[in-house]
Design an enzyme around this catalytic site. Structure first.
Site: not given
Ligand code: GUN
Length: 295
Positions: A53, A97, A120
């Protein structure tokens, strides 16, 4: 006839070109889109995702703010860090994460992320907006699957779609996106309690496997000419590989590609799309703030 292979790398590159142009337009307004990435612990798969990322941000005109915290980080410290990023004007997107270590309440942490920075699309507010078809951030993997289908020219209008898997991150959002009028598929969601999975799959014009079970979908479960999308990324032991494992999807690729009309490989199918959609959401967040669209 062999299936058309949907090249996720190529589609992702095409979208990254669009993202770079949008980031450049923001830069002309004096804005650099910023993504904060928080990793707690050292789970090898999570470390490799987070590293990928950061690299993708650097290549596409996005600033990344990375925090790697030890596995025993107290929940309160993590919540305080999320709050600090919520307030930081240089940050347009926040990603924590998953999975988090067991002593941390994942739901509490996700809910603490500002909905306007939730790139997200995991917060309850964004999930609600997605279901109601309101402006929101769509979760990256499902959004990537939809883009892959769209950009490959697969017909969705009136199609029968079968989703295998009901996770909050992939299966449930896909169910919601596929029934949108702009896609207009008729959707069936299968899971571990489903009886006669093979018969249901054989009805699918679009079959999406996101169960996390290597090789679950075999050729006899695929309707001739169907579009098969493999979201699975399973590590299976392979002593001939340097790492000791190789990645395998939820679909038996050799078997299914002899029957399908379209198919995504693993790796190189859905995978490259997930990070691309994260970049797209981060740029979108910066554009929304510039326009004053955020709540
Ligand atoms: N872990 C596995 N996939 C994802 C994802 O898309 N986002 C986050 N935050 N964690 C993940």
């Amino acid at each position: 006839m062999a299936a058309v292979v949907i090249d996720g790398k190529k589609v992702a590159e095409e979208i990254r070109g669009e993202i770079k142009a949008r980031a450049a337009a923001l830069a002309r307004e004096g804005i650099v889109p910023g993504l904060a990435v928080i990793l707690v612990g050292e789970d090898p798969a999570s470390v490799s995702y987070v590293t990928a990322k950061e690299k993708a941000c650097a290549e596409n005109g996005i600033a990344s703010f990375e925090r790697r915290l030890p596995a025993d980080t107290p929940e309160a410290d993590l919540l305080a860090l999320v709050e600090a990023f919520n307030r930081d004007p240089a940050v347009h997107g926040i990603l924590v994460q998953l999975p988090l270590p067991r002593h941390i309440d994942e739901r509490k942490v996700i809910a603490a992320i500002s909905a306007d920075k939730d790139v997200d699309g995991f917060t309850p507010v964004n999930v609600g907006r997605m279901v109601l078809d309101e402006p929101c951030f769509l979760p990256c993997t499902p959004a990537g699957v939809i883009e892959l289908i769209r950009r490959s020219g697969v017909r969705t209008e009136g199609a029968r779609a079968v989703v295998i898997g009901r996770s909050n991150i992939v299966g449930k959002p896909l169910m919601n996106l596929l029934v949108r009028r702009s896609i207009n598929a008729t959707v069936t969601v299968c899971h571990t309690g489903t009886q006669d999975l093979a018969a249901i799959c054989r009805e699918a014009d679009i079959l999406i496997a996101c169960a996390g079970k290597a090789g679950l979908v075999t050729g006899d479960m695929v309707k001739p000419g169907a579009c098969v999308i493999d979201v699975g990324v399973n590590r299976v032991e392979d002593l001939s590989a340097k790492s000791g494992y190789r990645l395998r999807g939820d679909v038996d690729y050799e078997d299914a590609s002899a029957v399908a009309g379209y198919i995504t490989p693993v790796p190189g199918g859905v995978g490259p799309m997930t990070i691309t959609m994260l970049l797209a959401n981060t740029v979108l967040s910066a554009e929304r703030r510039l326009r004053g669209d955020h709540a």
